[in-house]
Structures are given as C-alpha cells and as structure tokens.
Scaffold this motif. Structure first.
Motif, mmCIF file in Angstrom:
data_model
loop_
_atom_site.group_PDB
_atom_site.id
_atom_site.type_symbol
_atom_site.label_atom_id
_atom_site.label_comp_id
_atom_site.label_asym_id
_atom_site.label_seq_id
_atom_site.Cartn_x
_atom_site.Cartn_y
_atom_site.Cartn_z
ATOM 1 N N UNK A 64 -99.161 103.209 11.719
ATOM 2 C CA UNK A 64 -98.091 102.899 10.694
ATOM 3 C C UNK A 64 -96.732 103.291 11.787
ATOM 4 N N UNK A 98 -96.729 102.613 14.627
ATOM 5 C CA UNK A 98 -96.219 101.567 15.548
ATOM 6 C C UNK A 98 -96.272 100.213 14.934
ATOM 7 N N UNK A 99 -97.023 99.514 13.540
ATOM 8 C CA UNK A 99 -96.506 99.015 12.458
ATOM 9 C C UNK A 99 -94.958 99.071 12.593
ATOM 10 N N UNK A 100 -94.394 99.810 12.217
ATOM 11 C CA UNK A 100 -92.472 99.866 11.817
ATOM 12 C C UNK A 100 -92.041 99.684 12.913
ATOM 13 N N UNK A 101 -92.447 99.970 14.482
ATOM 14 C CA UNK A 101 -91.943 99.855 15.596
ATOM 15 C C UNK A 101 -91.339 97.977 15.679
#
Lengths: 365, 402
Positions: free
Chosen positions: A233, A235-238
């Motif tokens: 999650x 890293x998605x948000x990153x």
C-alpha cells in the motif's frame, strides 16, 4: 441484474497509466541520481563524549545560552536505531529539545556483534545506563539528571529510575510500555498485536537458534502487523510523491530508518520477551534486574508520561497504567494525537512534544 | 449478462495494453541511463529480475533509493494482478448472485487455485507425500556434497530410485504420508534418528537424520500455515466481492485501478489482522516459529559436525569464547569501578561547561572526538554537586498539549 461496479473506461485507464508512467519516469530519474549517503538522517550537530564497548554517548550541541542546568539523557530502545529521534532537520525530537534549551544527550547502543550475545537487561540498565548517568553527573556536577525514554528505552529508563531514584531528577517517558498485556479488542485487532504475538513466541528456542536476533526478523514482524498496507500500500501511495523531490527524500529517510536496524543482543532479547512481554513482570512489580527487584513504587521523582493516542504498537493504556503504579505524587500525562512513530516524526507533534517536555522540566528545575 | 463480461474483458485488455507502455518506457529509460543494460527480452521472462538488474546499474547498489524504486515497480505488478484477480472473481460471482446460487464455494476454489499458482504452493499435501524421494533429495540438496562421507550409501540408494529403506524405513514414509492430516500427533511418528544404525558413522548419521526429521516437521507446519494464509486470502477476496456487490446495488462505481486496488488492500489487511488475533493463528505461528528454529538448531549440529571434521572452530566453541569474553569484560569493568571509587580525589574540579553554538543547517556532525577508552577518565573526577531540588506537587491533570 447487478451492474459491474468497476467502471474503468479504456480512456480513463490510458490516462491513469500515462500519469503513473510519467511519475515513475520522473521519480526514477531522481532516484537513479541518489546515493545512499544522500539520504541523510541523524544530522543534528553532536559530539561523542563517552564510549563504552559499542555504546556511544552523544551530546547535542546547544543553540542557546539559557540552558537548563540539569542535563537530559535520552535512552533509546534496543531495537531499531535512535535516528527516528533525529530523522530530518524539520522533524527531529533532539533538535527541538536542544532548541528549547535542554542540554541533551543520547545513548546510541551500537550494533551487537555475536560476542555481545550474552548481554542482559542488567548489563544495559545497571551497566551502560548507570555509567552514562554517572558520567553526566560528574560532567555537570549534579547529583541527579533528567532522563527521557523512547519506547522500549522508556521501559529501561523506568527500571533504571526505580533502581536508582537517587540519580534521577525527572523522568520523561514517550510511548513506553509498562503493561505488556493489552488485551484484545475485536473491533481493532491490530491494537497491541505485537505484544500478543510476543507472548506466544518460543523465545528460548529463537535465541538458542539465532544468538543475536537479526534485525530482519524483527522488521518482518513489524511488517506483518499490516502486511498489505506496509508491503504494498505505501508503495502504491508513493506514486503520488514520486515527482516531488522533497517528499521523496522524506519518504526515503523513513525507509532508511525502518530497514537499517541493529540485531538485538540475544540474552537481553530473551529476557525482555520472557519477563516483560510474556510474564508482564514489570507492572506486577515482580521483575528482578541483577539481584534487585524493580519496584515501581520507588519512582518517587516527577514523571511526565507522553503517549500517542493512535498508537497500535503500544496502546495508550499500556503506558498510562504507570500513573497508578508509580510512587510519585507529581505525575503528568501528555497525549499526542499521533501514532507510535508519528510522535517523533509527525508534523503536529514537532510543535507539541519537545515544547511540552521542556516546559514541564523547566517548571521542575 | 454478456454485457458486463465483455466490459470486464475489455477493461482488462485496455489496462494490460496500457501497462505494456510503461514497460516500454522503462526499457527506454534504462537505455538512456547506462550503456550496458540487461537485455530487453529478459523482461518478458522475469520482469522483476530485469528491473532489479536495471536498478542496480542505475543506482548505488546498496542504496535505499534502489529498494524504494524496486518496491514501486513491484507494486505496479501487484496492482495489475489484483485487478485481474478481482475482475475474474467478479465474473465468477455475479451470474451465481443473479441466479440466487451459492457463490462463496466456487469463489473459494477459484482463489485457492489463483494464489497457489502465484505462490507456487502445492495445495495437495498428498501430492508431496507421494514423492518422498523428492523431499529427501531436496534435503540432501542442501547438504549433499558435504555429507557424502557419511551418507554415501543413502545418496546412492536415493539416486538409484530407491529411498534407502535402511535409513528411512516405514516410519519416515508414514511421517510424510500423514502430512497435512489432523491426527498428526497420533500417528506412528517415531523419529528417523531412532532407527538403529551401525558402524563408526552412527552418531553422524543420527544427527543428519534428526535434521531430516526437523526438515519434515518444518515442511508440515509450513503447509498448515500456508493453508491458513490461503484461507485468509480467500476471505479477503470474498470481502471485496461483498463490498463490490454493495456498490453494484447502489450504483456506486470504482473508476480507477488505484481505487480498486485500495479497496483490495484495505479489505485484505482487515481480514489478515483479524486472523492474526485468533487463537488458531497464534498456535500456527508458534508451531511454525518453533519448527523453523528447531530445524535451524539441527542444521547447526550438522554444520558443527562438518567443521569438527575439518578441524575448524565450531559455533559452540565460539560461544564458549564469547561467554568467557563477556564475563571477563564485566569483571574488568567492576574492578575499574572499584579502583575509581577508591582513588577519587577529595578536591573538587570544576564541571565541564557546555558552550552554546549557533545552530546552522550547514554545521557538520561532529563525530567521535574519541572519548578515552574508559570515558570516565576523560572527565576530571568531581564529587560535588549542586543539589537539584525535587518539588513535590499534587498530580497534575492530564495535559493534552493540543
């Protein structure tokens, strides 16, 4: 008939993927120019004033004249590194304390090597911490110093203060576990999960097998609490910050801190998991360190207990129980609206924690 | 009905094609970054490996930036895979929902297959138990050449297609055949090491077989643990389907892949966290951890045996040395402390005063103005102290500093 609630139109998908693509391209061009040392953490100006084995005692250089006479010693946890207390210039507990006029020292434990596997909690508390305290008492010509504990370091500081109340003027605790049995809330099962896991672990076997417990094992345990959010999650948000260098650097500093912890000295880890986490001896006044009982009733010095309201690792009640157990009649609680780590690196807490601590200490010195 | 099936297929196709553009761009980027680069066709074989090779060329090989980049890239894969999983699951669920039929059981079968395919896990315990040779070979794979002196007959027997009954006997076979069954404790699980062996290598063989026992035990609890994990994955998919059904009823739409992915991650975390707090999970976790550690200890015994045979120091010997070192260090510290106490001067010396320095962001960190070996020496001893008054106050009210 049910309609498909996933309505990602081809043109939207193309647009979305293009945006992601652009961000990744930009972000990775930025990342590819970075060296590990560019991701700088722990930059507050400091000097090493005392060493013992792998331990270093740092003194943070003061920035103002009206220093509080009594030095403040920060005792960090034995897992992870102290750097979370000085993650970056604008998110740094130690910088904030120094800027508040507190003469601040911090213990860095160093990385235990295999030869350190026999170190016990007694060695840490009555050995290293006591030696640092004696050093500071001599250096500053005072009988007592102030101590600030961070997380597990707070537990150690609590034990130390109960065993050596004559050397501690004021005790400040931050997100510190005192009661290790948080219970289980079915609505929020992640709260206190690590402590509940700790109770069940066969730590004897683990330490026998590993010697020192590897940092990766400890990290893996932290990540398991929210495996999807913490492993995917974030890293998605990153993606949202890939084209923002400042935000990316902040993100990378945190990543560096998270995944660069030291191993834990085997015997101390065994003792901590067994006596503190599994048997909950501290809050029951049953914990022996060396040949002495840690009696929380001996905590007669003023205590400031700071907890994070959204802390799922150390739920607030696990810290606040100290108010009922400590022998002091000067006990204060400070609630910071953050999570366990946010109390040190969160934007809001920069304006709350250190100023609150400084104000409280000045009122008592 | 064909309506949404077509729509779902179209959506997957579009996303896949769009995603492919990303990979193409990546390869361009890699080409610009360095002259030498992993071959593009390697990408089709194993994108993650390709990516890792590329990143290690671009960035500091040990850097946090590389790790973060890899994670971002990995998250794109997982996002795509999740989209496909959820769309396929939805295709399976909706006709049954419309017809008022049970959809959970077929969904469970579908997701179990899906995750087994992704993780390479074998769900069929008996499949594995049928192939005891494979397990034995797998075990020997870790040790084979090293253990040859002690296990030559067994290795030959295994290599020739026989399991080497003289070592494994019926007990070992039973042990494997019962993997994954509920009455594990009740079966004839005599440890392999208990099978009598003879000759000068007896003790060595016993250690090796004890390690094999631990190896089998570990595989057994891993399978149990994996079953539980896959069960939670099934539940997570089911939870997302329920959420999608609710959205379908209200006409609410998910319009981006990232939103769908978020729904998946949040649902999955909730399911897993709930599982983590269950007694069943705690038991499985305890058993997995204990089996892992036991196997590690058995491995160490075997390694010790090998090291001894080569006349090299073993971990036990090193541990003895560490212990001695630790005790000596403590004694020296205690003695130094005693000496210091006894030799403390009566005269006072002034305490060190700390001079303030201007704060500047440019100030370099002052590291290790190395303290003396024992830093107490560094500071002139001083015995006095200004008394710090301890004020007693009544307990202050909670002070939320907000």
């Amino acid at each position: 008939m049910l309609s498909l609630p996933i309505d990602i139109q081809p043109k939207d998908a193309v647009k979305e993927i293009k945006e992601i693509n652009d961000k990744i391209t930009k972000g990775l061009e930025f990342l590819s120019n970075l060296k590990d040392e560019d991701v700088d953490i722990g930059t507050a100006p400091k000097e090493t004033v005392y060493t013992e084995d792998k331990l270093k005692l740092y003194h943070y250089l003061p920035t103002r004249d009206d220093l509080l006479g009594t030095p403040l010693l920060i005792v960090y946890a034995l897992v992870n590194r102290y750097l979370v207390a000085d993650l970056q210039e604008d998110r740094s507990l130690v910088r904030n304390l120094v800027n508040e006029g507190l003469d601040t020292y911090l213990i860095e434990w160093g990385d235990p090597a295999p030869a350190d596997k026999y170190l016990t909690v007694d060695d840490y508390v009555n050995g290293y911490v006591d030696n640092c305290v004696d050093f500071l008492r001599e250096r500053h010509g005072v009988d007592k110093i102030n101590i600030l504990g961070i997380c597990q370091g707070g537990t150690l500081a609590t034990c130390y203060s109960a065993l050596h109340p004559d050397k501690v003027a004021n005790l400040v605790l931050t997100v510190t576990p005192i009661d290790f049995h948080p219970g289980w809330d079915p609505e929020n099962p992640e709260i206190g999960l690590l402590f509940n896991w700790g109770k069940g672990v066969d730590v004897e076997l683990m330490v026998d097998a590993y010697g020192n417990v590897p940092a990766d094992v400890l990290n893996f345990t932290f990540l398991l609490v929210k495996p999807f959010a913490l492993n995917f999650g974030k890293y998605h948000d990153m993606l949202d910050i890939l084209d923002n260098e400042k935000a990316m650097m902040n993100f990378l500093r945190m990543e560096k801190w998270l995944f660069d912890g030291p191993d834990a000295a085997g015997e101390a880890y065994r003792e901590f998991v067994r006596d503190f986490m599994r048997d909950n001896q501290l809050v029951k006044n049953e914990k022996m360190i060396g040949d002495r009982l840690v009696d929380l009733g001996n905590l007669t010095m003023p205590i400031l207990n700071c907890y994070a309201t959204a802390d799922h690792l150390v739920p607030p009640h696990c810290s606040k129980i100290l108010g009922e157990k400590a022998g002091t009649d000067d006990y204060t609680e400070m609630a910071i609206p953050s999570g366990h780590i946010g109390i040190y690196v969160g934007g809001k807490s920069q304006k709350m924690l250190a100023p609150g601590v400084a104000k409280w200490l000045r009122e008592r010195t | 009905m064909a309506d949404w099936t077509e729509q779902a297929e179209q959506m997957l196709k579009t996303w896949t094609e769009a995603q492919k553009n990303v990979w193409d761009s990546w390869q361009d980027l890699a080409g610009r970054a360095v002259g030498a680069q992993p071959k593009p066709q390697a990408f089709a074989m194993n994108p993650m490996e390709w990516f890792q090779q590329s990143m290690s060329l671009w960035t500091d090989p040990a850097g946090v930036a590389r790790d973060a980049g890899r994670q971002v890239f990995g998250s794109q894969f997982s996002m795509m895979r999740n989209l496909e999983l959820l769309t396929r699951a939805w295709q399976l669920v909706t006709p049954r929902l419309d017809a008022g039929q049970d959809w959970r059981s077929p969904l469970s079968g579908f997701t179990t297959d899906w995750f087994q395919q992704i993780t390479g896990m074998s769900g069929n315990m008996l499949e594995m138990s049928k192939d005891t040779q494979a397990l034995w070979q797998s075990y020997l794979g870790e040790w084979g050449p090293l253990l040859k002196p002690w296990l030559s007959s067994a290795i030959e027997a295994t290599g020739s297609g026989h399991l080497g009954e003289m070592m494994l006997g019926g007990a070992g076979l039973n042990r494997l055949l019962t993997m994954g069954q509920d009455d594990l404790q009740a079966g004839p699980f005599a440890g392999l090491a208990e099978i009598p062996s003879m000759g000068v290598t007896r003790e060595h063989q016993a250690k090796i077989l004890r390690a094999f026992d631990a190896f089998v035990d570990l595989r057994k609890v891993m399978l149990e643990f994996n079953k539980m994990t896959i069960g939670a994955m099934n539940k997570a998919v089911e939870t997302v389907m329920e959420a999608l059904v609710e959205k379908g009823k209200t006409g609410e739409k998910i319009r981006s892949v990232r939103d769908l992915n978020r729904l998946w991650l949040e649902s999955a975390d909730k399911v897993f966290t709930r599982m983590y707090a269950s007694e069943e999970y705690l038991k499985a976790q305890r058993e997995l951890s204990a089996a892992g550690m036991s196997y590690k200890l058995m491995q160490q015994e075997v390694v010790e045996m090998l090291l001894k045979s080569l006349n090299l120091p073993t971990r036990s010997e090193l541990d003895d040395a560490y212990k001695t070192l630790y005790e000596l260090r403590k004694e020296v510290k205690a003695l130094k402390k005693t000496v210091r106490e006894q030799t403390k001067p009566v005269m006072e010396t002034p305490a060190i005063e700390t001079k303030p320095t201007a704060q500047t962001t440019e100030t370099p960190t002052i590291e290790a103005k190395p303290a003396a070996q024992n830093a107490i020496k560094q500071v002139e001893t001083k015995t006095t102290a200004k008394k710090v008054p301890v004020r007693k106050k009544t307990a202050a009210p909670a002070e939320p500093a907000s």
